[in-house]
Write an enzyme that holds these catalytic residues in place. Structure first.
Site, mmCIF file in Angstrom:
data_model
loop_
_atom_site.group_PDB
_atom_site.id
_atom_site.type_symbol
_atom_site.label_atom_id
_atom_site.label_comp_id
_atom_site.label_asym_id
_atom_site.label_seq_id
_atom_site.Cartn_x
_atom_site.Cartn_y
_atom_site.Cartn_z
ATOM 1 N N ASP A 1 0.811 -1.230 0.000
ATOM 2 C CA ASP A 1 0.000 0.000 0.000
ATOM 3 C C ASP A 1 0.845 1.282 0.000
ATOM 4 O O ASP A 1 0.324 2.360 -0.287
ATOM 5 C CB ASP A 1 -0.935 0.026 1.209
ATOM 6 C CG ASP A 1 -1.998 -1.051 1.139
ATOM 7 O OD1 ASP A 1 -2.122 -1.688 0.080
ATOM 8 O OD2 ASP A 1 -2.695 -1.252 2.144
ATOM 9 N N ARG B 1 -0.103 -9.196 -4.508
ATOM 10 C CA ARG B 1 0.824 -9.476 -3.403
ATOM 11 C C ARG B 1 1.670 -10.708 -3.669
ATOM 12 O O ARG B 1 2.541 -11.050 -2.866
ATOM 13 C CB ARG B 1 0.035 -9.675 -2.097
ATOM 14 C CG ARG B 1 -0.708 -8.454 -1.618
ATOM 15 C CD ARG B 1 -0.558 -8.239 -0.126
ATOM 16 N NE ARG B 1 -0.835 -9.403 0.656
ATOM 17 C CZ ARG B 1 -1.863 -9.535 1.507
ATOM 18 N NH1 ARG B 1 -2.715 -8.527 1.668
ATOM 19 N NH2 ARG B 1 -2.025 -10.627 2.198
#
Ligand code: F6P
Length: 343
Positions: free
Chosen positions: A127, A275
């Site tokens: 993030d 991810r």
């Protein structure tokens, strides 16, 4: 010295290169011993450990994920959690604990640090929302994955003359959406920092399609929010740190767009694909620099500090400053760069 190492929170590409760098610098640089805690703070609370050495780290540089495992365990939400964590650290006669994590994992590290545990932090999160560092491990790879996906979405959007809404991660900060949207040529980017008006989103799409190109990509951060009271959203669940489990704003946006404009719309939620897999070269280098610098912090007794990227330099900042508030998208980047290409 005897040093403990853990990876906590959501995983990301680049954790293994950071582990490898810590272990290498410890063993070869200083003659230290390293033990790894399994699954983040869970391993510290439950005393789940593995020995780590250069041999164990062979071949992990290009591998995504983390060989130590990870979890969102919060010792401060477990009965006697902090006391059990301290007991484990003492039982293993550790001189230091290096925590690789985002705001939650490093927030716990700093609290334990305040009670006397010698901790050092390494920032990671796809993030990129940790303060006091320009970039966190994992962000560059996640953006790369998102951009590759958007490039693919362009061609199918063009063939079918559709609007494709691509949802990327980012609960409270729209860094991935902003970077991937700019790099991927999005018609409009939706981020949590700037509540969107669905009317304006449709206007941008109409503008682009009237210009003769009936195909658009909307990039939406999972935490993107409509202007209050304009669109109904389903309330999300919370995790152990009280964070919302998001996912689904893109479906609401696509339905509204189709309903209001008549343009056929589809949704792609990239989710955990962002991810997974091999870290980019940038993330491997960043993780290697952070890992080695963190070991230097340990040997300098720079407790409760986090290694951070400032421009091209790796420097030390207090963990407390890094976790005090989230680093949200620079409004200037969004308004003066990203928005210029909307519509
Ligand atoms: O680690 C950050 C993050 O990837 C967020 O962008 C996302 O909202 C969240 O993790 C998802 O968490 P989980 O994998 O626990 O569902």
């Amino acid at each position: 010295m005897r040093i403990g190492l853990l990876t906590g929170g959501g995983d990301c590409p680049g954790l293994n290169p950071a582990i490898r760098a810590v272990v290498r610098k410890c063993e070869v640089g200083y003659g230290d011993e390293v033990i790894g805690f399994l699954d983040g703070w869970r391993g510290v609370v439950e005393d789940a450990v593995v020995p780590l050495d250069v041999e164990r780290c062979r071949g992990i540089l290009p591998r995504g994920g983390t060989i130590l495992g990870t979890s969102r365990t919060n010792p401060y939400r477990i009965e006697n959690g902090p006391a059990r964590a301290v007991e484990t650290i003492e039982r293993h006669h550790l001189d230091a604990l290096i925590a690789i994590g985002g705001e939650d994992t490093l927030g716990v590290a700093d609290k334990l640090g305040a009670s006397g545990i010698p901790v050092v932090g390494i920032p990671k999160t796809i993030d990129n929302d940790l303060s006091e560092t320009d970039f966190t491990i994992g962000f560059d790879t996640a953006v790369q994955i998102a951009v590759e996906s958007i490039d693919r979405l362009h061609t199918t959007a063009e063939s079918h003359h559709r609007v494709l809404v691509c949802e990327v991660m980012g609960r409270h900060a729209g860094w991935i959406a902003t970077y991937a949207g700019i790099a991927g040529g999005a018609t409009v980017i939706l981020v949590p920092e700037e509540p969107f008006a669905i009317d304006s989103v449709c206007e941008y799409l109409r503008h682009r399609h009237c210009a003769g190109t009936y195909a658009s990509i909307v990039v939406a951060a999972e935490g993107a929010k409509p202007v209050e009271g304009t669109l109904a959203l389903v309330a999300p669940e919370l995790d152990q740190f009280g964070h919302e489990r998001l996912g689904g704003i893109s479906t609401v946006v696509a339905e509204e767009v189709e309903h209001r404009t008549g343009y056929e719309s589809r949704v792609t939620i990239l989710g955990h694909v962002q991810r997974g897999g091999t870290p980019s070269a940038f993330d491997r280098v960043l993780a290697t620099r952070f890992g080695t610098a963190a070991v230097d912090c340990v040997h300098d007794g720079a407790w409760r500090s986090m290694v951070a990227l400032h421009g091209t330099r790796v420097e030390r900042v207090p963990i407390a400053d890094a976790v005090a508030k989230l680093k949200t998208v620079d409004p200037d980047l969004f308004r003066s760069v990203a928005e210029v290409f909307f519509g």
